[in-house]
Scaffold this motif. Sequence first.
Motif, PDB file in Angstrom:
ATOM      1  N   UNK A   2       0.720  -1.071   0.134  1.00 65.17           N
ATOM      2  CA  UNK A   2       0.323   0.413   0.610  1.00 65.17           C
ATOM      3  C   UNK A   2       0.918   1.247   0.255  1.00 65.17           C
ATOM      4  N   UNK A   3       1.815   0.921   0.687  1.00 68.14           N
ATOM      5  CA  UNK A   3       2.920   2.365   0.638  1.00 68.14           C
ATOM      6  C   UNK A   3       3.518   2.763  -0.559  1.00 68.14           C
ATOM      7  N   UNK A   4       3.934   1.250  -1.671  1.00 67.27           N
ATOM      8  CA  UNK A   4       4.182   2.010  -3.210  1.00 67.27           C
ATOM      9  C   UNK A   4       3.136   2.146  -3.897  1.00 67.27           C
ATOM     10  N   UNK A   5       1.842   1.604  -3.694  1.00 72.05           N
ATOM     11  CA  UNK A   5       0.489   2.124  -4.488  1.00 72.05           C
ATOM     12  C   UNK A   5       0.796   3.740  -4.003  1.00 72.05           C
ATOM     13  N   UNK A   6       0.697   3.933  -3.137  1.00 78.58           N
ATOM     14  CA  UNK A   6      -0.030   5.461  -2.441  1.00 78.58           C
ATOM     15  C   UNK A   6       1.083   6.310  -3.556  1.00 78.58           C
ATOM     16  N   UNK A   7       2.587   6.262  -3.139  1.00 81.01           N
ATOM     17  CA  UNK A   7       3.733   6.108  -3.683  1.00 81.01           C
ATOM     18  C   UNK A   7       4.245   6.453  -5.277  1.00 81.01           C
ATOM     19  N   UNK A   8       3.233   5.766  -6.343  1.00 83.56           N
ATOM     20  CA  UNK A   8       3.102   5.663  -7.531  1.00 83.56           C
ATOM     21  C   UNK A   8       1.581   6.400  -7.900  1.00 83.56           C
ATOM     22  N   UNK A   9       0.523   6.868  -6.723  1.00 83.20           N
ATOM     23  CA  UNK A   9      -0.277   7.835  -7.470  1.00 83.20           C
ATOM     24  C   UNK A   9       0.300   9.409  -7.333  1.00 83.20           C
ATOM     25  N   UNK A  53      -8.100  -6.085  -3.808  1.00 84.29           N
ATOM     26  CA  UNK A  53      -7.277  -7.288  -3.555  1.00 84.29           C
ATOM     27  C   UNK A  53      -6.701  -6.802  -1.725  1.00 84.29           C
ATOM     28  N   UNK A  54      -6.178  -6.442  -1.351  1.00 86.78           N
ATOM     29  CA  UNK A  54      -5.906  -6.788  -0.051  1.00 86.78           C
ATOM     30  C   UNK A  54      -5.547  -5.118  -0.015  1.00 86.78           C
ATOM     31  N   UNK A  55      -5.697  -4.002  -0.835  1.00 86.83           N
ATOM     32  CA  UNK A  55      -4.739  -2.660  -0.949  1.00 86.83           C
ATOM     33  C   UNK A  55      -6.410  -1.808  -0.700  1.00 86.83           C
ATOM     34  N   UNK A  56      -6.295  -0.814   0.033  1.00 85.31           N
ATOM     35  CA  UNK A  56      -7.636   0.129  -0.472  1.00 85.31           C
ATOM     36  C   UNK A  56      -7.027   1.401  -0.973  1.00 85.31           C
ATOM     37  N   UNK A  57      -7.537   1.448  -1.964  1.00 86.19           N
ATOM     38  CA  UNK A  57      -7.192   3.075  -3.137  1.00 86.19           C
ATOM     39  C   UNK A  57      -7.856   3.917  -2.678  1.00 86.19           C
ATOM     40  N   UNK A  58      -7.258   5.770  -1.989  1.00 85.15           N
ATOM     41  CA  UNK A  58      -8.530   6.845  -2.489  1.00 85.15           C
ATOM     42  C   UNK A  58      -8.875   6.776  -3.520  1.00 85.15           C
ATOM     43  N   UNK A  59     -10.197   7.039  -3.402  1.00 85.04           N
ATOM     44  CA  UNK A  59     -10.069   7.376  -4.758  1.00 85.04           C
ATOM     45  C   UNK A  59      -9.809   8.707  -5.705  1.00 85.04           C
ATOM     46  N   UNK A  96      -8.127   9.272  -9.445  1.00 84.24           N
ATOM     47  CA  UNK A  96      -9.253  10.520  -9.879  1.00 84.24           C
ATOM     48  C   UNK A  96      -7.486  11.077 -10.727  1.00 84.24           C
ATOM     49  N   UNK A  97      -7.208  12.178  -9.711  1.00 82.97           N
ATOM     50  CA  UNK A  97      -5.867  12.663  -9.760  1.00 82.97           C
ATOM     51  C   UNK A  97      -4.852  12.307 -10.691  1.00 82.97           C
ATOM     52  N   UNK A  98      -4.635  10.714 -10.429  1.00 77.71           N
ATOM     53  CA  UNK A  98      -3.354  10.131 -10.782  1.00 77.71           C
ATOM     54  C   UNK A  98      -3.684  10.196 -12.748  1.00 77.71           C
ATOM     55  N   UNK A  99      -4.939   9.561 -12.417  1.00 78.34           N
ATOM     56  CA  UNK A  99      -5.619   9.297 -14.130  1.00 78.34           C
ATOM     57  C   UNK A  99      -5.492  10.699 -14.652  1.00 78.34           C
ATOM     58  N   UNK A 100      -6.060  11.790 -14.128  1.00 76.33           N
ATOM     59  CA  UNK A 100      -5.949  13.382 -15.176  1.00 76.33           C
ATOM     60  C   UNK A 100      -4.892  13.667 -15.254  1.00 76.33           C
ATOM     61  N   UNK A 101      -3.801  12.809 -13.923  1.00 76.69           N
ATOM     62  CA  UNK A 101      -2.106  13.512 -14.208  1.00 76.69           C
ATOM     63  C   UNK A 101      -1.678  12.572 -15.911  1.00 76.69           C
ATOM     64  N   UNK A 102      -2.298  10.998 -15.818  1.00 77.58           N
ATOM     65  CA  UNK A 102      -1.843  10.541 -16.959  1.00 77.58           C
ATOM     66  C   UNK A 102      -2.182  11.013 -18.161  1.00 77.58           C
ATOM     67  N   UNK A 103      -3.789  11.541 -18.422  1.00 75.68           N
ATOM     68  CA  UNK A 103      -4.119  12.168 -18.683  1.00 75.68           C
ATOM     69  C   UNK A 103      -3.673  13.298 -20.092  1.00 75.68           C
ATOM     70  N   UNK A 104      -3.467  14.189 -18.946  1.00 79.76           N
ATOM     71  CA  UNK A 104      -2.838  15.669 -18.866  1.00 79.76           C
ATOM     72  C   UNK A 104      -1.303  15.289 -19.989  1.00 79.76           C
ATOM     73  N   UNK A 132      10.909   9.611 -12.260  1.00 75.07           N
ATOM     74  CA  UNK A 132      11.811  10.127 -10.886  1.00 75.07           C
ATOM     75  C   UNK A 132      10.288  10.953 -10.470  1.00 75.07           C
ATOM     76  N   UNK A 133       9.103  11.345 -10.704  1.00 74.88           N
ATOM     77  CA  UNK A 133       7.486  11.882  -9.874  1.00 74.88           C
ATOM     78  C   UNK A 133       7.344  10.744  -9.340  1.00 74.88           C
ATOM     79  N   UNK A 134       7.339   8.944 -10.077  1.00 72.64           N
ATOM     80  CA  UNK A 134       6.581   8.441  -9.398  1.00 72.64           C
ATOM     81  C   UNK A 134       7.710   7.690  -8.519  1.00 72.64           C
ATOM     82  N   UNK A 135       8.966   7.963  -8.855  1.00 71.52           N
ATOM     83  CA  UNK A 135      10.038   7.362  -8.205  1.00 71.52           C
ATOM     84  C   UNK A 135      10.253   8.198  -6.626  1.00 71.52           C
TER      85      UNK A 135
END
Lengths: 283, 313
Positions: free
Chosen positions: A6-13, A133-139, A143-151, A243-246
């Motif tokens: 979950x730390x990794x997932x939130x870091x990526x987002x 699965x076992x992770x809980x991702x904040x909506x 959304x923000x991550x999706x919009x960033x990728x779209x941008x 770099x951002x995700x890192x």
Amino acid sequence: MVDLLSVLASGILVGTVYAYMAYGLGLIYGVLRVVNLAHGAFLTLGVYVTWWLNTTFGMDPLVSILITVPLGFALGATVERTLVFRLRDSPPVTTLLLLFGVWLIVRNALYLIFGGADRSLLTSYSLESLAVGPLTLSIPRLIVSGFSLLGFVVLALMLKRTWSGLALRAVAQDREAAALSGVPVNRVWAVAFGIGSALAMSAGSLMSLFYSVTPEFGARFLLKSFCVVVLGGLTNIGGILVAGIGLGIAEDLTAFYIHTGYRDVVSFLVLTAALVMRRADSD
Amino acid sequence: MSSFARRQVLLGVGALGGLALLAPLLLANPYSSRLAQLLFLNVLLASAWNLVGGFAGQISFGNASLFGVGAYATSMLWLAGFHPFFTMPAAAVLAALYGVAWGWPCLRLRGPYFAIATIGVAEATRIVANHIEAAGGASGLTLPLEEDLGPVLLYALGAVLAVAAVLVSAAVRRSRLGLGLIALREDAQAAAASGVNVARQQVTVFAITAALTGLAGGYYAVFTLYVVPEKVFGFDLSISLVLMVLVGGIGTVMGPVLGAGIYLFLEQFVLASLADIHLAAFGALLIFIILLEPRGAAPRVAQFVRLIRRRAG
């Protein structure tokens, strides 16, 4: 294990937002060779405009992007035309100081208009989350991550496929050659500064979904933007995304396993280390 | 003794004599003696910043990290039982060591890259300082009020430090080191090609900058009796140094002195009445100087002095 995931997932987002927030800084540097120290001002302004539209008119932060993008473009292009342009032949540090002056003025204006208190907004989906699965991702983060990728996709297409994009890339590569081939360099500079600022302000709109804001908001994120841009390569979209995700992951790991208070230290140290290791060429 | 050294000594003694004559005036009340202390502090800080920012052209936004080290060195040694005045050398040495530790890698960068790296270092230092419990953490350290550390002694210490900083600055400006730095500022490649050891010269001068800035931190701790990370390691402090030097005249010996005075005046008298817009006022001032008077006030003042001399002579 679930903790780590979950730390990794939130870091990526968070990291995709970092990348989006930083890109404008890289674009402006790439085209104008100017370090935009007012970048943090545009980010902060974006959050405040979004907050104001939300609390006054109930506008959704994602809809307010339609306002922050053109507003950011107009403000950025104006700053370039009225101030930065006059210093086109001065050493880069002078422009950096000039833009720092702009930042001080914006910060002060924000204090006068909104005061120094923490402002945050709440939407119907602010507290929602999604179980994967076992992770809980904040909506909001998803959304923000999706919009960033779209941008990023829109920006990449613009740079690759349109005439303006071609002109921007030409000036970034070689100002004189571009001018000789008939590219209106002055206008391209204003456009680049405008796009960079529009990106920063719209990043502010996205960030309003999970950060509260004070007039000092920009400082932290300006430094993080530097960090991402220097690590990723100034105008390299893919590199900046990585770099951002890192950075997002590194920060979350630090916050989780060492101390939350040290979260920001990571980006500052990574920034300095990255700069030194690149041994960036003189000026 | 060379004629330059003799002149330096004379000027130094003269400046201290002048300040001694002014002492009764400046020590008239607590407010005026505080103003004098702040003026000495600013002169010390601005002259130190100018060594690397003005002569070598390396703009640092991170001098607060050195100031903070000095302030904490003095405070902690004082609390450990040393006489505050004897902690000053430690403040200078520790700040110089810290300055070399991060200056050595960072000074290989030029221009905006160096400027950004210094922000990174200073902000990281500030955050870490906030978390060191042994040094009081975010709430900082309060120092004891000692009767024998009266305003006269603080005035004398400040005057000596400030005059020393200006003399050091003049000596560096004239030395081989200073010439090398200016060559470096004008054209790093040409300087290196002409045999200037670019890396070593910058680190050397930065160590001097750091030592003086550390002394300033120690002095600050002694007269305010209170150090807290957000203040002594704060970004605002770093910025104020850049402003002082730009206002006075970057890359000159007297510019920082002039700027320190102008800045203090603006801060105390103009901005006190405009507290709401002081950031914007500084921003506007910065923009104004950069666009219209990039060389600061020093050339104007020099012009004025020449004019007076011509009239008189």
